[in-house]
Design an enzyme around this catalytic site. Structure first.
Site, PDB file in Angstrom:
ATOM      1  N   LYS A   1       0.844  -1.200   0.000  1.00 26.71           N
ATOM      2  CA  LYS A   1       0.000   0.000   0.000  1.00 26.71           C
ATOM      3  C   LYS A   1       0.881   1.252   0.000  1.00 26.71           C
ATOM      4  O   LYS A   1       2.089   1.177   0.282  1.00 26.71           O
ATOM      5  CB  LYS A   1      -0.900  -0.012   1.231  1.00 26.71           C
ATOM      6  CG  LYS A   1      -0.114   0.036   2.546  1.00 26.71           C
ATOM      7  CD  LYS A   1      -1.018  -0.194   3.756  1.00 26.71           C
ATOM      8  CE  LYS A   1      -0.221  -0.083   5.047  1.00 26.71           C
ATOM      9  NZ  LYS A   1      -1.060  -0.394   6.221  1.00 26.71           N
TER      10      LYS A   1
ATOM     11  N   TYR B   1      14.486  31.741   6.635  1.00 29.39           N
ATOM     12  CA  TYR B   1      13.310  32.452   7.148  1.00 29.39           C
ATOM     13  C   TYR B   1      13.374  32.661   8.666  1.00 29.39           C
ATOM     14  O   TYR B   1      13.829  31.766   9.399  1.00 29.39           O
ATOM     15  CB  TYR B   1      12.040  31.641   6.872  1.00 29.39           C
ATOM     16  CG  TYR B   1      11.583  31.646   5.429  1.00 29.39           C
ATOM     17  CD1 TYR B   1      11.161  32.820   4.820  1.00 29.39           C
ATOM     18  CD2 TYR B   1      11.551  30.468   4.694  1.00 29.39           C
ATOM     19  CE1 TYR B   1      10.720  32.819   3.498  1.00 29.39           C
ATOM     20  CE2 TYR B   1      11.109  30.450   3.378  1.00 29.39           C
ATOM     21  CZ  TYR B   1      10.697  31.638   2.786  1.00 29.39           C
ATOM     22  OH  TYR B   1      10.264  31.629   1.489  1.00 29.39           O
TER      23      TYR B   1
HETATM   24  C1  LIG Z   1      -0.386  -1.522   6.771  1.00 26.97           C
HETATM   25  C2  LIG Z   1      -1.032  -2.743   7.249  1.00 26.97           C
HETATM   26  C3  LIG Z   1      -0.277  -3.910   7.414  1.00 26.97           C
HETATM   27  C4  LIG Z   1       1.234  -3.930   7.291  1.00 26.97           C
HETATM   28  O1  LIG Z   1       1.754  -3.496   8.523  1.00 26.97           O
HETATM   29  P1  LIG Z   1       3.314  -3.377   8.764  1.00 26.97           P
HETATM   30  O2  LIG Z   1       3.463  -3.098  10.208  1.00 26.97           O
HETATM   31  O3  LIG Z   1       3.745  -2.230   7.906  1.00 26.97           O
HETATM   32  O4  LIG Z   1       3.910  -4.657   8.342  1.00 26.97           O
HETATM   33  C5  LIG Z   1      -0.936  -5.069   7.762  1.00 26.97           C
HETATM   34  N1  LIG Z   1      -2.268  -5.077   7.950  1.00 26.97           N
HETATM   35  C6  LIG Z   1      -3.036  -3.971   7.815  1.00 26.97           C
HETATM   36  C7  LIG Z   1      -4.493  -4.061   8.050  1.00 26.97           C
HETATM   37  C8  LIG Z   1      -2.437  -2.759   7.473  1.00 26.97           C
HETATM   38  O5  LIG Z   1      -3.182  -1.658   7.365  1.00 26.97           O
END
Ligand SMILES: *Cc1c(COP(=O)(O)O)cnc(C)c1O
Length: 383
Positions: free
Chosen positions: A39, A265
Site C-alpha cells: 500500500k 526564514y
Molecule cells: C499496513 C497494514 C499492514 C502492514 O503493517 P506493517 O506493520 O507495515 O507490516 C498489515 N495489515 C493492515 C491491516 C495494514 O493496514
C-alpha cells in the site's frame, strides 16, 4: 538515466536486493505464508517494484488498502492472490472482482455491496471477514461480528461469495510486552470460532503485521501481512533489517559568511562564527520534515553536517564549517546508515514521527532510480 539526473538533482535510490533480503527473512520466520503489503506505493518505494521483488523472494500474495491500488498492480501485470482491505461501501467492487482481487469485508453494508457486485458481474467474490480485535479502527466491532458471519454464510450458500479468510490487526505489536497483544489475539481466536460456529470454513487466519511476526509467533496463524519490514523498518526494534531507500541531493551553491549572519526564514538561525554554508535543493515539499528544523543532519564530504535554519519548501541550508566542499558534491540526506549517513529513523526522531512517515513522504519531484530490478527479473525467469 543521464548523468544530470543522477548527480545534479535530488535522487531517491531504491535498493531492491534489500527488499529481497528482508522478504526472505520474514519467509524464514514463519511457517505460514507471507503477504507482501505494498500500500501507499510500496511505502514510498514503488509498489510494482517492491511487489515483484517480494514475490520473487518467497512472498505468496500481495495486500493493499484500496481497490485502486490493487487494480493498478494488476494493470502492471502482477499475478497471484491480491487482497484489498480498506474501501468505502460505494467502492468499485466490480472492478475488483473482474481483476480477481480478494476483498476484506468489515460490515454488513460492505457485504451487501460485494454481493451486489457479484450479482452484476456473475463472478464469485473471495472475501476475508475483518474483525476489530481492539483498535476501534477498521474491522467489524465485536457487537456486529456474529451478524456479519451469519450473513456471510448465507451469501456463501447462494454462491455469491466464498469466505477464504478472517483477518484482524494488532495496534500495539511494536511493544511485545503490552497486554493488549494477548487480549487482541484472544479476541481474534474468538472471532474465528464464531465464524466457524456459523458454518464458515476460513482457510487463512491472519493477524500479524511486521512487528508481531518478529516478536510474537503465537500471532502468525496461516499468513502474516508484512509491509514496513519489506522496506527495512522494524517497529519493534528487535531485528536488523535492510533499509531500502537512500535520498541524496547535490550542493547547488556555497557561500562563506561572517558571524552574525541570519540564515533562511524567520531568524531561526544566526551564525556564531565565520563559516561556510551549502545549499541543497530539497525541502519539505520533497519530504524533509519542517519539524526537523534545527536538528537534522546530512552526510557531506564524509562528515555529518547540520541543517541550519528552518527547512524551506524547496531547499535547506547546511553548515559545513571549514570543510572544502565543492558545488556539485552530493550529500546523503538519509540511507541505510552503513556509511555514516543518517537514517530515516534519525529523521523520524528529529521530527517527532516514525520512519513510515519519512519514507512515504518523499515528494513527486524527486527523481527515482531503482537498483537491482534486472537481477530480480533474471531470478524470476530462472525460478
Ligand atoms: C499496513 C497494514 C499492514 C502492514 O503493517 P506493517 O506493520 O507495515 O507490516 C498489515 N495489515 C493492515 C491491516 C495494514 O493496514
Amino acid at each position: 538515466m543521464t548523468a544530470y539526473e543522477e548527480h545534479a538533482r535530488p535522487l531517491l535510490t531504491i535498493d531492491l536486493p534489500a527488499v529481497a533480503d528482508n522478504t526472505r527473512l520474514f519467509v524464514s520466520r514463519t511457517a505460514g505464508e507471507v503477504m507482501a503489503v505494498v500500500k501507499a506505493d510500496g511505502f514510498g518505494h514503488g509498489a510494482v517494484d517492491v511487489a515483484r521483488s517480494a514475490l520473487a523472494s518467497g512472498a505468496a500474495s500481495l495486500g493493499v488498502a484500496t481497490i485502486q491500488e490493487a487494480t493498478a498492480l494488476r494493470a502492471a501485470g502482477l499475478p497471484g492472490p491480491l487482497l484489498s482491505w480498506l474501501n468505502p461501501v460505494d467502492a468499485p467492487f466490480e472492478d475488483a472482482l473482474r481483476d480477481d482481487v480478494e476483498l476484506a469485508v468489515p460490515s454488513a453494508a460492505h457485504l451487501r455491496a460485494v454481493i451486489a457486485a457479484a450479482g452484476r458481474t456473475g463472478l464469485r467474490a473471495t472475501v476475508h471477514l475483518h474483525a476489530d480485535v481492539g483498535m476501534a479502527r477498521d474491522g467489524a466491532p465485536h457487537g456486529t461480528w456474529a451478524g456479519l458471519c451469519k450473513q456471510a454464510r448465507a451469501a456463501e450458500e447462494c454462491g455469491d461469495i466464498a469466505v477464504r479468510g478472517v483477518m484482524g490487526h494488532l495496534g500495539w505489536a511494536d511493544d511485545p510486552s503490552d497486554p493488549f497483544n494477548t487480549a487482541g489475539r484472544q479476541a481474534f481466536v474468538a472471532a474465528v470460532a464464531t465464524a466457524r460456529r456459523f458454518g464458515l470454513r476460513p482457510s487463512v487466519r491472519h493477524l500479524a503485521a511486521t512487528a508481531a511476526t518478529l516478536t510474537n509467533p503465537g500471532s502468525h496463524f496461516e499468513l502474516c501481512r508484512i509491509g514496513a519490514g519489506l522496506v527495512g523498518i522494524d517497529p519493534s526494534g528487535s531485528t536488523r533489517l535492510r533499509p531500502a531507500m537512500t535520498l541524496t541531493a547535490p550542493v547547488v551553491a556555497l557561500r562563506d559568511v561572517p558571524a552574525g549572519t541570519h540564515v533562511g526564514y524567520g531568524h531561526a538561525y544566526v551564525t556564531s562564527r565565520r563559516t561556510r554554508l551549502a545549499l541543497l535543493p530539497v525541502g519539505y515539499a520533497d519530504g524533509i520534515p519542517r519539524s526537523s528544523s534545527g536538528r537534522g543532519c546530512v552526510l557531506l564530504h564524509g562528515r555529518r553536517c547540520r541543517v541550519v535554519g528552518l527547512v524551506s519548501m524547496d531547499q535547506v541550508v547546511v553548515e559545513v564549517g571549514r570543510l572544502s566542499v565543492s558545488p556539485g558534491e552530493v550529500a546523503t540526506v538519509f540511507g541505510p546508515g552503513d556509511g555514516g549517513e543518517p537514517t530515516a529513523a534519525d529523521w523520524a526522531g528529529w521530527s517527532g514521527t516514525i520512519e513510515h512517515e519519512i519514507v512515504t513522504g518523499i515528494g513527486p519531484r524527486v527523481a527515482r532510480r531503482v537498483v537491482g530490478a534486472h537481477h530480480q527479473a533474471r531470478q524470476a525467469v530462472s525460478a
